[in-house]
Write an enzyme that holds these catalytic residues in place. Structure first.
Site, mmCIF file in Angstrom:
data_model
loop_
_atom_site.group_PDB
_atom_site.id
_atom_site.type_symbol
_atom_site.label_atom_id
_atom_site.label_comp_id
_atom_site.label_asym_id
_atom_site.label_seq_id
_atom_site.Cartn_x
_atom_site.Cartn_y
_atom_site.Cartn_z
ATOM 1 N N TYR A 126 0.840 -1.207 0.000
ATOM 2 C CA TYR A 126 0.000 0.000 0.000
ATOM 3 C C TYR A 126 0.875 1.258 0.000
ATOM 4 O O TYR A 126 0.672 2.188 -0.791
ATOM 5 C CB TYR A 126 -0.931 -0.017 1.222
ATOM 6 C CG TYR A 126 -1.498 1.331 1.596
ATOM 7 C CD1 TYR A 126 -2.528 1.909 0.863
ATOM 8 C CD2 TYR A 126 -0.988 2.049 2.683
ATOM 9 C CE1 TYR A 126 -3.041 3.158 1.200
ATOM 10 C CE2 TYR A 126 -1.487 3.288 3.037
ATOM 11 C CZ TYR A 126 -2.509 3.843 2.287
ATOM 12 O OH TYR A 126 -3.008 5.087 2.622
HETATM 13 N N1 LIG Z 1 -6.696 5.073 7.169
HETATM 14 C C1 LIG Z 1 -5.732 5.902 7.490
HETATM 15 O O1 LIG Z 1 -5.364 6.042 8.660
HETATM 16 C C2 LIG Z 1 -5.073 6.712 6.394
HETATM 17 C C3 LIG Z 1 -4.008 7.508 6.745
HETATM 18 C C4 LIG Z 1 -3.455 8.334 5.777
HETATM 19 C C5 LIG Z 1 -3.967 8.339 4.509
HETATM 20 N N2 LIG Z 1 -5.002 7.543 4.160
HETATM 21 C C6 LIG Z 1 -5.524 7.622 2.791
HETATM 22 O O2 LIG Z 1 -6.693 8.412 2.771
HETATM 23 C C7 LIG Z 1 -7.583 7.890 1.787
HETATM 24 C C8 LIG Z 1 -8.990 8.368 2.030
HETATM 25 O O3 LIG Z 1 -9.414 7.922 3.301
HETATM 26 P P1 LIG Z 1 -10.953 7.593 3.613
HETATM 27 O O4 LIG Z 1 -10.994 7.036 4.991
HETATM 28 O O5 LIG Z 1 -11.784 8.768 3.253
HETATM 29 O O6 LIG Z 1 -11.197 6.436 2.541
HETATM 30 P P2 LIG Z 1 -12.418 5.396 2.433
HETATM 31 O O7 LIG Z 1 -13.539 5.798 3.305
HETATM 32 O O8 LIG Z 1 -11.841 4.025 2.562
HETATM 33 O O9 LIG Z 1 -12.877 5.643 0.905
HETATM 34 C C9 LIG Z 1 -12.216 5.148 -0.184
HETATM 35 C C10 LIG Z 1 -13.210 5.155 -1.330
HETATM 36 O O10 LIG Z 1 -12.557 4.660 -2.521
HETATM 37 C C11 LIG Z 1 -13.547 3.979 -3.255
HETATM 38 N N3 LIG Z 1 -13.045 3.017 -4.229
HETATM 39 C C12 LIG Z 1 -12.384 1.863 -3.977
HETATM 40 N N4 LIG Z 1 -12.192 1.187 -5.124
HETATM 41 C C13 LIG Z 1 -12.767 1.929 -6.126
HETATM 42 C C14 LIG Z 1 -12.910 1.747 -7.515
HETATM 43 N N5 LIG Z 1 -12.416 0.674 -8.145
HETATM 44 N N6 LIG Z 1 -13.564 2.681 -8.237
HETATM 45 C C15 LIG Z 1 -14.074 3.785 -7.611
HETATM 46 N N7 LIG Z 1 -13.969 4.019 -6.294
HETATM 47 C C16 LIG Z 1 -13.319 3.094 -5.543
HETATM 48 C C17 LIG Z 1 -14.367 3.249 -2.202
HETATM 49 O O11 LIG Z 1 -15.618 2.941 -2.738
HETATM 50 P P3 LIG Z 1 -16.456 1.600 -2.370
HETATM 51 O O12 LIG Z 1 -17.417 2.019 -1.314
HETATM 52 O O13 LIG Z 1 -17.125 1.281 -3.667
HETATM 53 O O14 LIG Z 1 -15.479 0.561 -1.938
HETATM 54 C C18 LIG Z 1 -14.426 4.266 -1.068
HETATM 55 O O15 LIG Z 1 -15.588 5.039 -1.123
HETATM 56 C C19 LIG Z 1 -7.377 6.384 1.949
HETATM 57 O O16 LIG Z 1 -7.765 5.665 0.855
HETATM 58 C C20 LIG Z 1 -5.888 6.284 2.206
HETATM 59 O O17 LIG Z 1 -5.180 6.098 1.012
HETATM 60 C C21 LIG Z 1 -5.555 6.726 5.097
#
Ligand SMILES: NC(=O)c1ccc[n+]([C@@H]2O[C@H](COP(=O)([O-])OP(=O)(O)OC[C@H]3O[C@@H](n4cnc5c(N)ncnc54)[C@H](OP(=O)(O)O)[C@@H]3O)[C@@H](O)[C@H]2O)c1
Length: 212
Positions: A126
């Protein structure tokens, strides 16, 4: 402004739709599931259905805009392959779509600490995928802002942050990340920069002003 958010039903994205709408902007969110469309409409965004893994060229879904935001992610339950196909390749497809459609401004939601990958194998992939997406954006010729938050929480935001080129580990509510992205989008002078982002003591505008 017209803003297109990829990963439109993501937790940060859902805050961002509401915040941008309240500021008077027009927002479009790309999602892959029809059943999420109403949630976007309620948050003030126009839903567009497109799966960024299945589509090679997403430019027709992105359409015209002043800026794009990459807020998608394969998520914690996914394996290595989807780290490449969503976290890296999805972000690169958005770079290509932005270029094709003449959209100059790209805000990437990245992550802190990618230069020293840690954790299990999947988490390391990742981090590599995110790092490669960031590198592609830096080299894209687009006007970019790479926002690198620490661990994300679902706590209410309080609008107080700390941002710098490099920070020690920490956390930040998703709502505050969305507020920072909205502030970045509204300030043209913030361009071709990247910063770590955590909860802190400063108001968002002040923190951005002191950084750029
Ligand atoms: N978690 C952490 O602590 C952390 C820390 C730093 C940075 N981040 C980054 O921040 C980003 C955003 O965070 P978040 O919590 O807002 O993310 P999230 O709620 O997991 O949202 C990610 C979105 O991406 C969509 N997605 C996945 N596969 C897809 C596809 N093939 N086509 C279109 N859409 C797709 C998902 O849709 P579905 O509902 O269809 O699956 C989901 O709505 C993370 O993805 C990560 O890279 C995370």
């Amino acid at each position: 402004m017209e803003i297109v958010i990829i990963g439109g039903h993501g937790k940060i994205a859902m805050h961002l739709h509401r915040i941008l709408k309240e500021k008077g902007h027009t927002v479009k969110g790309l999602i892959r599931k029809e059943e999420q469309a109403d949630d976007l409409r309620k948050a003030g965004a126009e839903p567009v259905i497109a799966d960024i893994e299945k589509e090679e060229d997403i430019s027709k879904y992105v359409g015209e805009a002043d800026a794009v935001v990459f807020a998608a992610g394969a998520g914690p339950g996914s394996g290595k392959e989807r780290k490449w196909s969503v976290d890296r390749d999805g972000a690169i497809k958005l770079i290509e779509a932005a270029k094709k459609n003449g959209i100059d401004r790209y805000v990437m939601i990245s992550a802190m600490g990618l230069e020293t990958p840690r954790g299990d194998e999947v988490f390391q992939v990742y981090q590599q995928a995110k790092a490669q997406a960031d590198e592609a954006l830096r080299n894209s010729g687009l006007n970019y802002v790479i926002v690198k938050p620490g661990r994300l929480t679902n706590d209410d935001g309080n609008g107080k942050v700390k941002l710098a080129e490099k920070l020690d580990r920490g956390e930040i509510p998703r709502e505050d990340v969305a507020q920072v992205i909205a502030a970045v989008l509204e300030d043209d002078s913030i361009e071709n920069v990247e910063f770590d982002l955590l909860s802190g003591e400063n108001d968002i505008e002040k923190a951005l002003l002191e950084f750029v």
